[in-house]
Design a protein around this motif. Structure first.
Motif, PDB file in Angstrom:
ATOM      1  N   ASN A  49       7.970 -13.107  -1.142  1.00 39.26           N
ATOM      2  CA  ASN A  49       7.164 -12.131  -0.404  1.00 39.26           C
ATOM      3  C   ASN A  49       7.381 -10.725  -0.962  1.00 39.26           C
ATOM      4  O   ASN A  49       8.515 -10.313  -1.230  1.00 39.26           O
ATOM      5  N   ASP A  50       6.306  -9.961  -1.106  1.00 37.88           N
ATOM      6  CA  ASP A  50       6.386  -8.616  -1.672  1.00 37.88           C
ATOM      7  C   ASP A  50       6.724  -7.559  -0.621  1.00 37.88           C
ATOM      8  O   ASP A  50       6.501  -6.376  -0.843  1.00 37.88           O
ATOM      9  N   SER A  51       7.248  -7.985   0.510  1.00 36.47           N
ATOM     10  CA  SER A  51       7.604  -7.063   1.580  1.00 36.47           C
ATOM     11  C   SER A  51       9.102  -7.120   1.840  1.00 36.47           C
ATOM     12  O   SER A  51       9.732  -8.169   1.716  1.00 36.47           O
ATOM     13  N   ARG A  52       9.671  -5.977   2.199  1.00 34.79           N
ATOM     14  CA  ARG A  52      11.085  -5.956   2.572  1.00 34.79           C
ATOM     15  C   ARG A  52      11.308  -6.518   3.974  1.00 34.79           C
ATOM     16  O   ARG A  52      12.431  -6.753   4.370  1.00 34.79           O
ATOM     17  N   TYR A  53      10.238  -6.696   4.705  1.00 41.50           N
ATOM     18  CA  TYR A  53      10.328  -7.334   6.015  1.00 41.50           C
ATOM     19  C   TYR A  53       9.981  -8.802   5.829  1.00 41.50           C
ATOM     20  O   TYR A  53       8.837  -9.149   5.519  1.00 41.50           O
ATOM     21  N   ALA A  54      10.949  -9.661   6.057  1.00 41.62           N
ATOM     22  CA  ALA A  54      10.857 -11.047   5.611  1.00 41.62           C
ATOM     23  C   ALA A  54       9.729 -11.826   6.264  1.00 41.62           C
ATOM     24  O   ALA A  54       9.255 -12.814   5.718  1.00 41.62           O
ATOM     25  N   ILE A  55       9.283 -11.434   7.437  1.00 43.06           N
ATOM     26  CA  ILE A  55       8.286 -12.229   8.148  1.00 43.06           C
ATOM     27  C   ILE A  55       6.876 -11.663   8.005  1.00 43.06           C
ATOM     28  O   ILE A  55       5.940 -12.160   8.624  1.00 43.06           O
ATOM     29  N   TRP A  57       3.925 -11.092   5.367  1.00 45.29           N
ATOM     30  CA  TRP A  57       3.491 -11.442   4.013  1.00 45.29           C
ATOM     31  C   TRP A  57       2.607 -10.346   3.445  1.00 45.29           C
ATOM     32  O   TRP A  57       1.619  -9.955   4.040  1.00 45.29           O
ATOM     33  N   GLN A  58       2.979  -9.836   2.253  1.00 48.78           N
ATOM     34  CA  GLN A  58       2.210  -8.775   1.612  1.00 48.78           C
ATOM     35  C   GLN A  58       1.877  -9.098   0.163  1.00 48.78           C
ATOM     36  O   GLN A  58       1.530  -8.210  -0.605  1.00 48.78           O
ATOM     37  N   GLY A  59       1.989 -10.350  -0.217  1.00 49.54           N
ATOM     38  CA  GLY A  59       1.662 -10.721  -1.588  1.00 49.54           C
ATOM     39  C   GLY A  59       2.814 -11.414  -2.286  1.00 49.54           C
ATOM     40  O   GLY A  59       3.955 -11.398  -1.826  1.00 49.54           O
ATOM     41  N   PHE A  60       2.486 -12.005  -3.438  1.00 45.62           N
ATOM     42  CA  PHE A  60       3.459 -12.794  -4.200  1.00 45.62           C
ATOM     43  C   PHE A  60       4.192 -11.902  -5.194  1.00 45.62           C
ATOM     44  O   PHE A  60       3.582 -11.078  -5.878  1.00 45.62           O
ATOM     45  N   THR A  61       5.523 -12.108  -5.291  1.00 43.06           N
ATOM     46  CA  THR A  61       6.321 -11.377  -6.268  1.00 43.06           C
ATOM     47  C   THR A  61       7.601 -12.149  -6.570  1.00 43.06           C
ATOM     48  O   THR A  61       8.073 -12.942  -5.740  1.00 43.06           O
ATOM     49  N   THR A  62       8.139 -11.913  -7.754  1.00 40.68           N
ATOM     50  CA  THR A  62       9.442 -12.491  -8.120  1.00 40.68           C
ATOM     51  C   THR A  62      10.497 -11.393  -8.296  1.00 40.68           C
ATOM     52  O   THR A  62      11.563 -11.646  -8.845  1.00 40.68           O
ATOM     53  N   LYS A  63      10.174 -10.181  -7.833  1.00 43.00           N
ATOM     54  CA  LYS A  63      11.075  -9.052  -8.087  1.00 43.00           C
ATOM     55  C   LYS A  63      12.415  -9.216  -7.378  1.00 43.00           C
ATOM     56  O   LYS A  63      13.432  -8.697  -7.841  1.00 43.00           O
ATOM     57  N   TRP A  64      12.443  -9.921  -6.230  1.00 47.59           N
ATOM     58  CA  TRP A  64      13.717 -10.091  -5.531  1.00 47.59           C
ATOM     59  C   TRP A  64      14.665 -10.973  -6.330  1.00 47.59           C
ATOM     60  O   TRP A  64      15.870 -10.740  -6.352  1.00 47.59           O
ATOM     61  N   TYR A  65      14.109 -11.984  -7.014  1.00 46.00           N
ATOM     62  CA  TYR A  65      14.943 -12.823  -7.878  1.00 46.00           C
ATOM     63  C   TYR A  65      15.450 -12.026  -9.067  1.00 46.00           C
ATOM     64  O   TYR A  65      16.622 -12.129  -9.453  1.00 46.00           O
ATOM     65  N   SER A  66      14.563 -11.233  -9.662  1.00 47.07           N
ATOM     66  CA  SER A  66      14.977 -10.406 -10.809  1.00 47.07           C
ATOM     67  C   SER A  66      16.052  -9.410 -10.402  1.00 47.07           C
ATOM     68  O   SER A  66      17.024  -9.191 -11.135  1.00 47.07           O
ATOM     69  N   ALA A  67      15.890  -8.807  -9.222  1.00 38.62           N
ATOM     70  CA  ALA A  67      16.875  -7.831  -8.758  1.00 38.62           C
ATOM     71  C   ALA A  67      18.224  -8.488  -8.507  1.00 38.62           C
ATOM     72  O   ALA A  67      19.275  -7.930  -8.839  1.00 38.62           O
ATOM     73  N   LEU A  68      18.208  -9.696  -7.935  1.00 40.93           N
ATOM     74  CA  LEU A  68      19.474 -10.387  -7.668  1.00 40.93           C
ATOM     75  C   LEU A  68      20.174 -10.757  -8.968  1.00 40.93           C
ATOM     76  O   LEU A  68      21.386 -10.580  -9.110  1.00 40.93           O
ATOM     77  N   ILE A 251      16.935 -10.325   8.971  1.00 45.92           N
ATOM     78  CA  ILE A 251      16.644 -11.195   7.833  1.00 45.92           C
ATOM     79  C   ILE A 251      15.913 -10.393   6.761  1.00 45.92           C
ATOM     80  O   ILE A 251      14.871  -9.804   7.013  1.00 45.92           O
ATOM     81  N   SER A 252      16.453 -10.404   5.555  1.00 44.15           N
ATOM     82  CA  SER A 252      15.870  -9.645   4.450  1.00 44.15           C
ATOM     83  C   SER A 252      15.457 -10.592   3.330  1.00 44.15           C
ATOM     84  O   SER A 252      15.867 -11.756   3.306  1.00 44.15           O
ATOM     85  N   PRO A 253      14.647 -10.124   2.364  1.00 48.75           N
ATOM     86  CA  PRO A 253      14.257 -10.983   1.248  1.00 48.75           C
ATOM     87  C   PRO A 253      15.447 -11.521   0.464  1.00 48.75           C
ATOM     88  O   PRO A 253      15.407 -12.630  -0.054  1.00 48.75           O
ATOM     89  N   GLY A 254      16.512 -10.722   0.374  1.00 52.54           N
ATOM     90  CA  GLY A 254      17.689 -11.176  -0.355  1.00 52.54           C
ATOM     91  C   GLY A 254      18.303 -12.423   0.255  1.00 52.54           C
ATOM     92  O   GLY A 254      18.752 -13.324  -0.452  1.00 52.54           O
TER      93      GLY A 254
END
Length: 281
Positions: A49-55, A57-68, A251-254
């Motif tokens: 999810n492209d939002s910092r609020y886990a519930i 939905w604001q679009g598809f992204t893989t940035k959270w995986y890249s950041a981790l 609950i966060s994307p991380g």
């Protein structure tokens, strides 16, 4: 009159079960799997999810995986603490499984093949970790370590996990031994095999599915345990304790990313175990 009606109803019900029974069972199974796995699918989806609020939905992204993976902080998730917690959980689970599988298999063989005074009482003791509440076991272990003067940490967590994992392994291997054909061992000894050779080439290959199943269950129970670990690990962290601390802050994307990676690792682990086990699994 009522007897005839009852007989016609039973025949009608029997015809319905013959005609629609398989479809009804399939539908029930489908509903059960949806109930069990829909939350898992939602969790995996929200990790992209492209939002910092886990519930939301604001679009598809893989940035959270890249950041981790790059070691960046993700919405209140400290990646260093997350990886340390993961390593602690894996370390505790691996050591626990190694010891528990060895002694649990020995315990199952002893209970299956030997009669000794107090066997029924001892069998009840083996079943106790499966019955008593986890919080009771955690407090009991905490008191034991305090009385003995042991400092709490990964070592005490391993001891505590072994205390309940041995029972799970022993019971699964014991169930496998219930259908064991003893004549195969007798034939091996008649052909000149020693006790060790008989166990290595006859007994162990036949009980290996139970041993592997017990090891897998023991790993899962140790890796996922929160209540017992919380009482006896001191200032160290495991992944369940880390998650508990993070969820209390929201609950966060991380959190979703780490949970998804754990699920992926679990699937790979189970697939590897099945590949090692071969067609007899």
């Amino acid at each position: 009159m009522s007897a005839g009606y009852s007989s016609r109803f039973r025949r009608f019900r029997s015809r319905l079960m013959e005609k629609y029974g398989a479809a009804a069972l399939a539908g029930e199974a489908m509903l059960m799997y949806l109930f069990l796995y829909t939350p898992v699918i939602v969790l995996i989806a929200l990790s992209f999810n492209d939002s910092r609020y886990a519930i939301v939905w604001q679009g598809f992204t893989t940035k959270w995986y890249s950041a981790l993976m790059s070691g960046e902080a993700i919405a209140r998730v400290d990646p260093n603490l997350a990886w340390t917690s993961l390593k602690n959980s894996v370390y505790i689970a691996v050591v626990t499984v190694g010891v528990s599988t060895t002694f649990g298999t020995m315990l199952a063989l002893a209970l299956d093949r030997y009669d000794f005074p107090g066997k029924q009482l001892f069998t009840g003791v083996v079943y106790m970790p499966l019955i008593i509440p986890s919080i009771v076991m955690g407090i009991s272990l905490l008191l034991f370590f305090n009385i003995t003067g042991m400092s709490q940490g990964l070592g005490t967590a391993i001891i505590g996990h072994i205390a309940f994992d041995i029972s799970y392994v022993a019971i699964i291997v014991l169930a496998r031994l219930q259908n064991f054909d003893r004549t195969l061992e007798e034939a091996a000894r008649d052909l000149g095999a020693s006790e060790l050779e008989t166990f290595r080439y006859v007994t162990f290959p036949l009980i290996k599915p139970g041993v592997i199943a017990g090891a897998l269950l023991g790993f899962a129970m140790s890796f996922d345990d929160f209540v017992v670990t919380f009482f006896i690990i001191g200032n160290e962290n495991t992944l369940p304790i880390f998650f508990f601390g993070m969820v209390r802050q929201g609950i966060s994307p991380g959190v979703n990313v780490i949970a998804t990676l754990i699920l992926l690792g679990t699937f790979l682990f189970v697939g590897l175990a099945q590949a090692i086990q071969g067609p007899t699994w």
